[in-house]
Design an enzyme around this catalytic site. Structure first.
Site, PDB file in Angstrom:
ATOM      1  N   ASN A  42      -3.535   1.621 -12.421  1.00 27.41           N
ATOM      2  CA  ASN A  42      -3.108   0.275 -11.921  1.00 27.41           C
ATOM      3  C   ASN A  42      -3.306  -0.842 -12.920  1.00 27.41           C
ATOM      4  O   ASN A  42      -4.520  -0.619 -13.565  1.00 27.41           O
ATOM      5  CB  ASN A  42      -3.427   0.053 -10.689  1.00 27.41           C
ATOM      6  CG  ASN A  42      -4.942   0.097 -10.422  1.00 27.41           C
ATOM      7  OD1 ASN A  42      -5.636   0.895 -10.679  1.00 27.41           O
ATOM      8  ND2 ASN A  42      -5.257  -0.774  -9.515  1.00 27.41           N
ATOM      9  N   ILE A  43      -2.592  -1.795 -13.117  1.00 34.76           N
ATOM     10  CA  ILE A  43      -2.526  -2.838 -13.946  1.00 34.76           C
ATOM     11  C   ILE A  43      -2.257  -4.147 -13.463  1.00 34.76           C
ATOM     12  O   ILE A  43      -1.277  -4.373 -12.819  1.00 34.76           O
ATOM     13  CB  ILE A  43      -1.712  -2.584 -15.360  1.00 34.76           C
ATOM     14  CG1 ILE A  43      -1.979  -1.266 -15.768  1.00 34.76           C
ATOM     15  CG2 ILE A  43      -1.895  -3.927 -16.123  1.00 34.76           C
ATOM     16  CD1 ILE A  43      -0.980  -1.069 -16.964  1.00 34.76           C
ATOM     17  N   GLU A  44      -3.535  -4.935 -12.829  1.00 32.92           N
ATOM     18  CA  GLU A  44      -3.161  -5.869 -12.278  1.00 32.92           C
ATOM     19  C   GLU A  44      -3.086  -7.226 -13.345  1.00 32.92           C
ATOM     20  O   GLU A  44      -3.202  -7.383 -14.423  1.00 32.92           O
ATOM     21  CB  GLU A  44      -4.574  -6.173 -11.318  1.00 32.92           C
ATOM     22  CG  GLU A  44      -4.745  -4.943 -10.352  1.00 32.92           C
ATOM     23  CD  GLU A  44      -6.138  -5.160  -9.408  1.00 32.92           C
ATOM     24  OE1 GLU A  44      -6.767  -6.154  -9.621  1.00 32.92           O
ATOM     25  OE2 GLU A  44      -5.914  -4.626  -8.433  1.00 32.92           O
ATOM     26  N   CYS A  53       1.302  -0.556  -9.790  1.00 31.29           N
ATOM     27  CA  CYS A  53       0.498   0.855  -9.249  1.00 31.29           C
ATOM     28  C   CYS A  53       0.519   1.905 -10.425  1.00 31.29           C
ATOM     29  O   CYS A  53       1.364   1.826 -11.001  1.00 31.29           O
ATOM     30  CB  CYS A  53       0.967   0.862  -7.999  1.00 31.29           C
ATOM     31  SG  CYS A  53       0.938   0.092  -6.887  1.00 31.29           S
ATOM     32  N   GLU A  55       0.979   4.865  -9.991  1.00 31.93           N
ATOM     33  CA  GLU A  55       2.151   5.558  -9.649  1.00 31.93           C
ATOM     34  C   GLU A  55       3.270   5.463 -10.426  1.00 31.93           C
ATOM     35  O   GLU A  55       3.955   6.211 -11.259  1.00 31.93           O
ATOM     36  CB  GLU A  55       2.582   5.764  -8.163  1.00 31.93           C
ATOM     37  CG  GLU A  55       1.338   6.622  -7.405  1.00 31.93           C
ATOM     38  CD  GLU A  55       0.477   5.603  -6.698  1.00 31.93           C
ATOM     39  OE1 GLU A  55      -0.024   4.504  -7.405  1.00 31.93           O
ATOM     40  OE2 GLU A  55      -0.068   5.788  -5.670  1.00 31.93           O
ATOM     41  N   CYS A  86       1.984   3.371  -1.921  1.00 33.84           N
ATOM     42  CA  CYS A  86       2.577   2.315  -1.440  1.00 33.84           C
ATOM     43  C   CYS A  86       3.926   2.404  -1.461  1.00 33.84           C
ATOM     44  O   CYS A  86       4.612   3.499  -1.701  1.00 33.84           O
ATOM     45  CB  CYS A  86       2.234   0.859  -2.057  1.00 33.84           C
ATOM     46  SG  CYS A  86       3.404   0.651  -3.511  1.00 33.84           S
ATOM     47  N   CYS A  89       6.124   2.408  -4.561  1.00 30.66           N
ATOM     48  CA  CYS A  89       5.989   3.582  -5.280  1.00 30.66           C
ATOM     49  C   CYS A  89       6.649   4.640  -4.759  1.00 30.66           C
ATOM     50  O   CYS A  89       7.447   5.588  -5.387  1.00 30.66           O
ATOM     51  CB  CYS A  89       4.375   3.726  -5.485  1.00 30.66           C
ATOM     52  SG  CYS A  89       3.605   2.831  -6.622  1.00 30.66           S
TER      53      CYS A  89
HETATM   54  N1  THU Z   1      -2.822   0.783  -5.881  1.00 32.99           N
HETATM   55  C1  THU Z   1      -2.106   1.863  -6.780  1.00 32.99           C
HETATM   56  O1  THU Z   1      -2.197   1.686  -7.882  1.00 32.99           O
HETATM   57  N2  THU Z   1      -1.771   2.998  -6.114  1.00 32.99           N
HETATM   58  C2  THU Z   1      -1.699   2.950  -4.646  1.00 32.99           C
HETATM   59  O2  THU Z   1      -1.517   4.146  -4.297  1.00 32.99           O
HETATM   60  C3  THU Z   1      -2.496   2.023  -3.813  1.00 32.99           C
HETATM   61  C4  THU Z   1      -2.482   0.543  -4.586  1.00 32.99           C
HETATM   62  C5  THU Z   1      -3.342  -0.353  -6.726  1.00 32.99           C
HETATM   63  C6  THU Z   1      -2.669  -1.776  -6.486  1.00 32.99           C
HETATM   64  C7  THU Z   1      -3.600  -2.771  -6.901  1.00 32.99           C
HETATM   65  O3  THU Z   1      -3.998  -2.845  -8.191  1.00 32.99           O
HETATM   66  C8  THU Z   1      -4.866  -2.158  -5.954  1.00 32.99           C
HETATM   67  O4  THU Z   1      -4.584  -0.558  -5.878  1.00 32.99           O
HETATM   68  C9  THU Z   1      -5.194  -2.826  -4.831  1.00 32.99           C
HETATM   69  O5  THU Z   1      -4.011  -2.671  -3.998  1.00 32.99           O
END
Ligand code: THU
Length: 129
Positions: A42-44, A53, A55, A86, A89
């Site tokens: 994941n990259i925020e 996310c 995935e 989510c 995804c």
């Molecule tokens: N996130 C994912 O990368 N994959 C998931 O299956 C659930 C959520 C990430 C998104 C965000 O960066 C962090 O988790 C919190 O929601």
């Protein structure tokens, strides 16, 4: 390739997560039908809404490298409860991966195993256009 190879790849990818805001690091590893692994984390973003996310990073990387068919995806987070993909995804995985096997794990053990069609019943897709 064994399940644990795929989970280990997802776990390693999790190490690259850019989760400065949520601190919730996720790794994913997508297996192609010809046995390759493409990973994502994941990259925020400071604007929050641009977060992507693990995935979707894995799937978009794979598509951009020319992969067209997929078998499984492993998703790893450091949680006792399973961390399933989510809704966004699920839709992207269905669109490009079809009825994938989804393997969920934490840092110690597998936490769940599902078919994507069970996670996304009654999907909207190109058959309906
Ligand atoms: N996130 C994912 O990368 N994959 C998931 O299956 C659930 C959520 C990430 C998104 C965000 O960066 C962090 O988790 C919190 O929601």
């Amino acid at each position: 390739m064994s399940d644990s190879d795929l989970v280990l790849a997802a776990r390693a990818a999790r190490g690259f997560a850019r989760a400065e805001f949520s601190k919730f690091k996720v790794g994913a590893a997508l297996e192609t039908t010809d046995g390759m692994i493409v990973t994502g984390c994941n990259i925020e973003n400071a604007t929050y809404g641009l977060t992507i996310c693990a995935e979707r990073v894995a799937m978009f990387k794979a598509l951009s490298e020319g992969h067209r068919a997929f078998r499984r995806i492993a998703v790893v987070a450091d949680t006792e409860a399973p961390t399933p993909p989510c809704g966004a995804c699920r839709q992207i995985l269905w669109e490009f991966g079809g009825d994938l096997e989804v393997i969920l794990a934490n840092l110690r053990r597998e936490t769940g195993r599902h078919r994507l069609s069970d996670l996304l019943p009654l999907p909207f897709d190109k058959r309906l256009l």
